[in-house]
Design a protein around this motif. Sequence first.
Motif, mmCIF file in Angstrom:
data_model
loop_
_atom_site.group_PDB
_atom_site.id
_atom_site.type_symbol
_atom_site.label_atom_id
_atom_site.label_comp_id
_atom_site.label_asym_id
_atom_site.label_seq_id
_atom_site.Cartn_x
_atom_site.Cartn_y
_atom_site.Cartn_z
ATOM 1 N N GLU A 87 -64.398 -10.955 27.041
ATOM 2 C CA GLU A 87 -65.751 -10.782 26.602
ATOM 3 C C GLU A 87 -66.620 -11.931 25.828
ATOM 4 O OE1 GLU A 87 -65.329 -7.738 23.712
ATOM 5 O OE2 GLU A 87 -64.769 -5.989 25.145
ATOM 6 N N ILE A 88 -65.849 -13.117 25.924
ATOM 7 C CA ILE A 88 -66.434 -14.239 25.146
ATOM 8 C C ILE A 88 -67.201 -15.003 26.457
ATOM 9 C CG2 ILE A 88 -65.903 -16.531 24.248
ATOM 10 C CD1 ILE A 88 -63.302 -15.258 22.906
ATOM 11 N N PRO A 89 -68.061 -15.165 26.544
ATOM 12 C CA PRO A 89 -69.153 -15.756 27.752
ATOM 13 C C PRO A 89 -68.246 -16.944 28.643
ATOM 14 C CG PRO A 89 -70.429 -15.267 26.123
ATOM 15 C CD PRO A 89 -69.118 -14.883 25.499
ATOM 16 N N GLN A 90 -67.843 -17.839 27.648
ATOM 17 C CA GLN A 90 -67.225 -19.067 28.345
ATOM 18 C C GLN A 90 -65.776 -18.745 29.032
ATOM 19 O OE1 GLN A 90 -65.862 -22.402 26.285
ATOM 20 N NE2 GLN A 90 -65.668 -21.109 24.385
ATOM 21 N N TYR A 91 -65.245 -17.631 28.544
ATOM 22 C CA TYR A 91 -63.796 -17.439 29.170
ATOM 23 C C TYR A 91 -63.774 -16.048 30.209
ATOM 24 C CZ TYR A 91 -62.048 -20.058 25.149
ATOM 25 O OH TYR A 91 -61.765 -20.841 24.193
ATOM 26 N N LEU A 99 -64.717 -16.182 33.535
ATOM 27 C CA LEU A 99 -64.351 -16.490 34.784
ATOM 28 C C LEU A 99 -62.981 -17.092 34.541
ATOM 29 C CD1 LEU A 99 -67.275 -18.618 36.099
ATOM 30 C CD2 LEU A 99 -66.841 -16.227 36.654
ATOM 31 N N VAL A 100 -62.639 -17.536 33.603
ATOM 32 C CA VAL A 100 -61.088 -17.922 33.347
ATOM 33 C C VAL A 100 -60.370 -16.689 33.314
ATOM 34 C CG1 VAL A 100 -59.445 -19.332 31.968
ATOM 35 C CG2 VAL A 100 -61.901 -19.995 32.020
ATOM 36 N N GLY A 101 -60.723 -15.735 32.802
ATOM 37 C CA GLY A 101 -59.875 -14.360 32.430
ATOM 38 C C GLY A 101 -59.846 -13.930 33.833
ATOM 39 N N GLU A 102 -60.939 -13.806 34.511
ATOM 40 C CA GLU A 102 -60.918 -12.978 35.910
ATOM 41 C C GLU A 102 -59.986 -13.913 36.935
ATOM 42 O OE1 GLU A 102 -61.326 -10.134 38.579
ATOM 43 O OE2 GLU A 102 -62.067 -10.249 36.599
ATOM 44 N N PHE A 103 -59.940 -15.137 36.802
ATOM 45 C CA PHE A 103 -59.131 -15.984 37.581
ATOM 46 C C PHE A 103 -57.340 -15.537 37.315
ATOM 47 C CE2 PHE A 103 -56.480 -19.729 38.294
ATOM 48 C CZ PHE A 103 -56.727 -19.864 39.510
ATOM 49 N N PHE A 104 -57.431 -15.561 35.996
ATOM 50 C CA PHE A 104 -55.857 -15.518 35.406
ATOM 51 C C PHE A 104 -55.492 -13.990 35.931
ATOM 52 C CE2 PHE A 104 -53.000 -14.485 31.744
ATOM 53 C CZ PHE A 104 -52.390 -15.838 31.857
ATOM 54 N N PHE A 105 -56.350 -12.758 35.752
ATOM 55 C CA PHE A 105 -55.925 -11.615 35.897
ATOM 56 C C PHE A 105 -55.870 -11.351 37.682
ATOM 57 C CE2 PHE A 105 -58.886 -10.575 32.240
ATOM 58 C CZ PHE A 105 -57.878 -10.986 31.361
ATOM 59 N N THR A 115 -65.989 -24.956 27.588
ATOM 60 C CA THR A 115 -66.111 -26.020 26.541
ATOM 61 C C THR A 115 -64.941 -26.243 25.621
ATOM 62 O OG1 THR A 115 -67.371 -24.642 24.779
ATOM 63 C CG2 THR A 115 -68.626 -25.946 26.584
ATOM 64 N N ASP A 116 -64.114 -25.266 25.271
ATOM 65 C CA ASP A 116 -62.933 -25.235 24.447
ATOM 66 C C ASP A 116 -61.867 -24.477 24.957
ATOM 67 O OD1 ASP A 116 -61.052 -25.543 22.493
ATOM 68 O OD2 ASP A 116 -62.371 -24.309 21.017
ATOM 69 N N ILE A 117 -60.808 -24.974 25.627
ATOM 70 C CA ILE A 117 -59.623 -24.001 26.214
ATOM 71 C C ILE A 117 -58.778 -23.640 25.015
ATOM 72 C CG2 ILE A 117 -57.857 -26.011 26.699
ATOM 73 C CD1 ILE A 117 -59.165 -22.873 28.994
ATOM 74 N N ASP A 118 -58.878 -24.495 23.988
ATOM 75 C CA ASP A 118 -57.694 -24.277 22.814
ATOM 76 C C ASP A 118 -57.507 -22.649 22.572
ATOM 77 O OD1 ASP A 118 -57.190 -26.692 22.801
ATOM 78 O OD2 ASP A 118 -58.292 -27.201 21.045
ATOM 79 N N HIS A 119 -58.634 -21.871 22.286
ATOM 80 C CA HIS A 119 -58.553 -20.696 21.722
ATOM 81 C C HIS A 119 -57.876 -19.660 22.865
ATOM 82 C CE1 HIS A 119 -59.408 -16.905 19.761
ATOM 83 N NE2 HIS A 119 -60.072 -16.482 20.503
ATOM 84 N N PHE A 120 -58.357 -19.885 24.102
ATOM 85 C CA PHE A 120 -57.862 -19.190 25.146
ATOM 86 C C PHE A 120 -56.455 -19.257 25.252
ATOM 87 C CE2 PHE A 120 -56.961 -17.929 29.785
ATOM 88 C CZ PHE A 120 -57.526 -16.837 29.908
ATOM 89 N N ALA A 121 -55.996 -20.590 25.522
ATOM 90 C CA ALA A 121 -54.665 -21.105 25.819
ATOM 91 C C ALA A 121 -53.719 -20.515 24.704
ATOM 92 C CB ALA A 121 -54.397 -22.566 25.958
#
Length: 202
Positions: free
Chosen positions: A28-32, A34-40, A179-185
């Motif tokens: 639900e966090i806009p910057q994540y 596409l990353v989430g969809e790629f991951f899933f 812009t910041d991968i830390d929170h996701f990772a």
Amino acid sequence: MTTLTQYRIALQIFQSNRLRRDYSDLAEIPQYDLVGEFFFSEMYGPRDFTARDAGARRLQHILQMLPGVHVRDVEVVLELLDLTNRLDGGLARLMFRHNTGTDFDEATYDYFYRLADNYDDRLTQLKLVDTSLYNVFRLSRSQLLGIGLHRSRLVAKLAGIEVAHDFLVKGYDAVRNVTDIDHFAQTVYTRELARLDRIYER
């Protein structure tokens, strides 16, 4: 009669849905998004990854010619794909042998996950996911790399490794606007480690 392939697909569907559920807040966090969809979908989605994984090793020769890409960056992704394939294949075979059915629930999944008895490999897998996320994020800062990836599509197609190449392009594009991968990772690592320890009662 249910086949091993059907078990493998059922396992992939379960894992993809589980990840979507457990990380819906990150998606639900806009910057994540596409990353989430790629991951899933691209990492754990319900599909046959044989062509992708087979082409990935041949693709490394192209990647090493692109700006900013180091040999270890490629090796980490290949190691992650190989390990994930081996772990998922082993779990599917275990459930197949015990005839659990392909409509298993989370408790059944967790039981066989622990029965597989490969905690150290699962921990290695998690560390490889973490390293890969940071590597791809670092590489996505390079516009030259992005241009090189997109322009090498024809070369990859002619070489018969288009599926693996498309996988990497999608990964690059998914992380490009982060812009910041830390929170996701860090969220993925912390939650998956807690889940792993819970299942193995550590």
